[in-house]
Design a protein around this motif. Structure first.
Motif, PDB file in Angstrom:
ATOM      1  N   UNK A   1       0.838  -1.216   0.000  1.00  0.00           N
ATOM      2  CA  UNK A   1       0.000   0.000   0.000  1.00  0.00           C
ATOM      3  C   UNK A   1       0.867   1.257   0.000  1.00  0.00           C
ATOM      4  N   UNK A   2       2.011   1.202   0.665  1.00  0.00           N
ATOM      5  CA  UNK A   2       2.913   2.343   0.710  1.00  0.00           C
ATOM      6  C   UNK A   2       3.632   2.533  -0.625  1.00  0.00           C
ATOM      7  N   UNK A   3       4.348   1.518  -1.080  1.00  0.00           N
ATOM      8  CA  UNK A   3       5.188   1.662  -2.273  1.00  0.00           C
ATOM      9  C   UNK A   3       4.380   1.720  -3.567  1.00  0.00           C
ATOM     10  N   UNK A   4       3.311   0.961  -3.658  1.00  0.00           N
ATOM     11  CA  UNK A   4       2.489   0.974  -4.873  1.00  0.00           C
ATOM     12  C   UNK A   4       1.400   2.032  -4.748  1.00  0.00           C
ATOM     13  N   UNK A   5       0.704   2.020  -3.624  1.00  0.00           N
ATOM     14  CA  UNK A   5      -0.431   2.918  -3.447  1.00  0.00           C
ATOM     15  C   UNK A   5      -0.074   4.377  -3.296  1.00  0.00           C
ATOM     16  N   UNK A   6       0.925   4.688  -2.468  1.00  0.00           N
ATOM     17  CA  UNK A   6       1.292   6.087  -2.224  1.00  0.00           C
ATOM     18  C   UNK A   6       2.352   6.569  -3.203  1.00  0.00           C
ATOM     19  N   UNK A   7       3.446   5.795  -3.353  1.00  0.00           N
ATOM     20  CA  UNK A   7       4.545   6.254  -4.205  1.00  0.00           C
ATOM     21  C   UNK A   7       4.334   5.939  -5.682  1.00  0.00           C
ATOM     22  N   UNK A   8       3.431   5.036  -6.005  1.00  0.00           N
ATOM     23  CA  UNK A   8       3.099   4.772  -7.404  1.00  0.00           C
ATOM     24  C   UNK A   8       4.039   3.834  -8.133  1.00  0.00           C
ATOM     25  N   UNK A   9       4.873   3.085  -7.402  1.00  0.00           N
ATOM     26  CA  UNK A   9       5.683   2.073  -8.073  1.00  0.00           C
ATOM     27  C   UNK A   9       4.757   1.001  -8.640  1.00  0.00           C
ATOM     28  N   UNK A  10       5.166   0.375  -9.731  1.00  0.00           N
ATOM     29  CA  UNK A  10       4.351  -0.642 -10.392  1.00  0.00           C
ATOM     30  C   UNK A  10       4.840  -2.019  -9.976  1.00  0.00           C
ATOM     31  N   UNK A  11       3.910  -2.857  -9.514  1.00  0.00           N
ATOM     32  CA  UNK A  11       4.253  -4.234  -9.173  1.00  0.00           C
ATOM     33  C   UNK A  11       4.547  -4.991 -10.460  1.00  0.00           C
ATOM     34  N   UNK A  12       5.683  -5.708 -10.490  1.00  0.00           N
ATOM     35  CA  UNK A  12       6.068  -6.424 -11.707  1.00  0.00           C
ATOM     36  C   UNK A  12       6.235  -7.918 -11.486  1.00  0.00           C
ATOM     37  N   UNK A  13       6.162  -8.384 -10.261  1.00  0.00           N
ATOM     38  CA  UNK A  13       6.300  -9.809 -10.020  1.00  0.00           C
ATOM     39  C   UNK A  13       6.263 -10.127  -8.551  1.00  0.00           C
ATOM     40  N   UNK A  14       6.162 -11.419  -8.271  1.00  0.00           N
ATOM     41  CA  UNK A  14       6.182 -11.864  -6.888  1.00  0.00           C
ATOM     42  C   UNK A  14       6.574 -13.327  -6.833  1.00  0.00           C
ATOM     43  N   UNK A  15       6.955 -13.746  -5.663  1.00  0.00           N
ATOM     44  CA  UNK A  15       7.186 -15.147  -5.336  1.00  0.00           C
ATOM     45  C   UNK A  15       6.772 -15.283  -3.885  1.00  0.00           C
ATOM     46  N   UNK A  16       6.661 -16.472  -3.357  1.00  0.00           N
ATOM     47  CA  UNK A  16       6.203 -16.593  -1.965  1.00  0.00           C
ATOM     48  C   UNK A  16       7.013 -15.722  -1.013  1.00  0.00           C
ATOM     49  N   UNK A  17       6.329 -14.834  -0.313  1.00  0.00           N
ATOM     50  CA  UNK A  17       6.960 -13.947   0.657  1.00  0.00           C
ATOM     51  C   UNK A  17       7.693 -12.764   0.080  1.00  0.00           C
ATOM     52  N   UNK A  18       7.618 -12.547  -1.245  1.00  0.00           N
ATOM     53  CA  UNK A  18       8.329 -11.432  -1.869  1.00  0.00           C
ATOM     54  C   UNK A  18       7.471 -10.752  -2.930  1.00  0.00           C
ATOM     55  N   UNK A  19       7.716  -9.443  -3.116  1.00  0.00           N
ATOM     56  CA  UNK A  19       7.107  -8.673  -4.200  1.00  0.00           C
ATOM     57  C   UNK A  19       8.195  -7.815  -4.836  1.00  0.00           C
ATOM     58  N   UNK A  20       8.043  -7.567  -6.147  1.00  0.00           N
ATOM     59  CA  UNK A  20       9.005  -6.793  -6.918  1.00  0.00           C
ATOM     60  C   UNK A  20       8.296  -5.622  -7.589  1.00  0.00           C
ATOM     61  N   UNK A  21       8.960  -4.442  -7.601  1.00  0.00           N
ATOM     62  CA  UNK A  21       8.366  -3.211  -8.121  1.00  0.00           C
ATOM     63  C   UNK A  21       9.342  -2.506  -9.058  1.00  0.00           C
ATOM     64  N   UNK A  22       8.787  -1.698  -9.965  1.00  0.00           N
ATOM     65  CA  UNK A  22       9.620  -0.870 -10.830  1.00  0.00           C
ATOM     66  C   UNK A  22       9.061   0.553 -10.869  1.00  0.00           C
ATOM     67  N   UNK A  23       9.977   1.494 -11.084  1.00  0.00           N
ATOM     68  CA  UNK A  23       9.590   2.879 -11.360  1.00  0.00           C
ATOM     69  C   UNK A  23       9.633   3.121 -12.860  1.00  0.00           C
ATOM     70  N   UNK A  24      10.027   2.107 -13.627  1.00  0.00           N
ATOM     71  CA  UNK A  24       9.984   2.195 -15.073  1.00  0.00           C
ATOM     72  C   UNK A  24      11.305   2.035 -15.802  1.00  0.00           C
ATOM     73  N   UNK A  25      12.434   2.109 -15.109  1.00  0.00           N
ATOM     74  CA  UNK A  25      13.714   2.046 -15.801  1.00  0.00           C
ATOM     75  C   UNK A  25      14.363   0.670 -15.790  1.00  0.00           C
ATOM     76  N   UNK A  26      14.086  -0.132 -14.800  1.00  0.00           N
ATOM     77  CA  UNK A  26      14.728  -1.428 -14.650  1.00  0.00           C
ATOM     78  C   UNK A  26      13.675  -2.537 -14.614  1.00  0.00           C
ATOM     79  N   UNK A  27      14.162  -3.765 -14.740  1.00  0.00           N
ATOM     80  CA  UNK A  27      13.290  -4.925 -14.587  1.00  0.00           C
ATOM     81  C   UNK A  27      12.615  -4.882 -13.225  1.00  0.00           C
ATOM     82  N   UNK A  28      13.347  -4.487 -12.194  1.00  0.00           N
ATOM     83  CA  UNK A  28      12.768  -4.127 -10.901  1.00  0.00           C
ATOM     84  C   UNK A  28      13.728  -3.168 -10.205  1.00  0.00           C
ATOM     85  N   UNK A  29      13.148  -2.235  -9.484  1.00  0.00           N
ATOM     86  CA  UNK A  29      13.928  -1.262  -8.731  1.00  0.00           C
ATOM     87  C   UNK A  29      13.927  -1.582  -7.244  1.00  0.00           C
ATOM     88  N   UNK A  30      12.893  -2.307  -6.812  1.00  0.00           N
ATOM     89  CA  UNK A  30      12.719  -2.592  -5.397  1.00  0.00           C
ATOM     90  C   UNK A  30      12.160  -3.993  -5.228  1.00  0.00           C
TER      91      UNK A  30
END
Length: 156
Positions: free
Chosen positions: A20-49
């Protein structure tokens, strides 16, 4: 040769709260997940966070932080206004001479800096530009004049 930060991985207590913080407030885009993990991008990399749910508290110092690049000062003000409206824990804006920024605290007490680089032509004459931090009240006035919109977010 190093070019910049590719991605950051952080432990978090709750993926849902952090999402809710990183996607909802900061607007990062969720790009993937695995059990217990989520991955986000701001648009420049495969994932930034990458976030990994640990469920446990971990020590965090006030100096430990990461900084996300913001396009320009107007965008920084819009993001500041968006974070303030969302009730994020915001620390005072700072003019670091080489960059202007503000800090906020995520749900797991990680310090997140959002900043805009200042052109070297403005700070180049300083003998030690990293030794000077001053208040940055201009960001507050810019943020007060901004209308909130989805485009105020970091992620595209």
């Amino acid at each position: 040769m190093l070019h910049g930060i590719n991605h950051i991985a952080l432990p978090v207590r709750s993926l849902d709260v952090s999402d809710r913080f990183y996607r909802g407030i900061l607007g990062l885009r969720a790009v993937g997940e695995r059990p217990g993990m989520k991955f986000y991008t701001a648009g420049l990399h495969h994932h930034d966070l990458a976030l990994m749910e640990t469920g446990a508290l971990f020590p965090v110092s006030g100096f430990s932080h990461f900084c996300l690049d913001v396009e320009d000062e107007q965008s920084l003000a819009a993001i500041y206004a968006c974070c303030r409206a969302a009730g994020a824990r915001i620390l005072e804006p700072v003019d670091h001479t080489v960059m202007r920024s503000f800090y906020l605290v995520d749900p797991d007490d990680h310090i997140v800096e959002l900043g805009v680089d200042v052109p070297k032509s403005e700070w180049g004459p300083w003998p030690n530009p990293f030794g000077r931090d001053v208040a940055y009240p201009k960001l507050l006035s810019l943020a007060d004049g901004r209308k909130l919109s989805g485009s105020a977010r970091i992620g595209k």
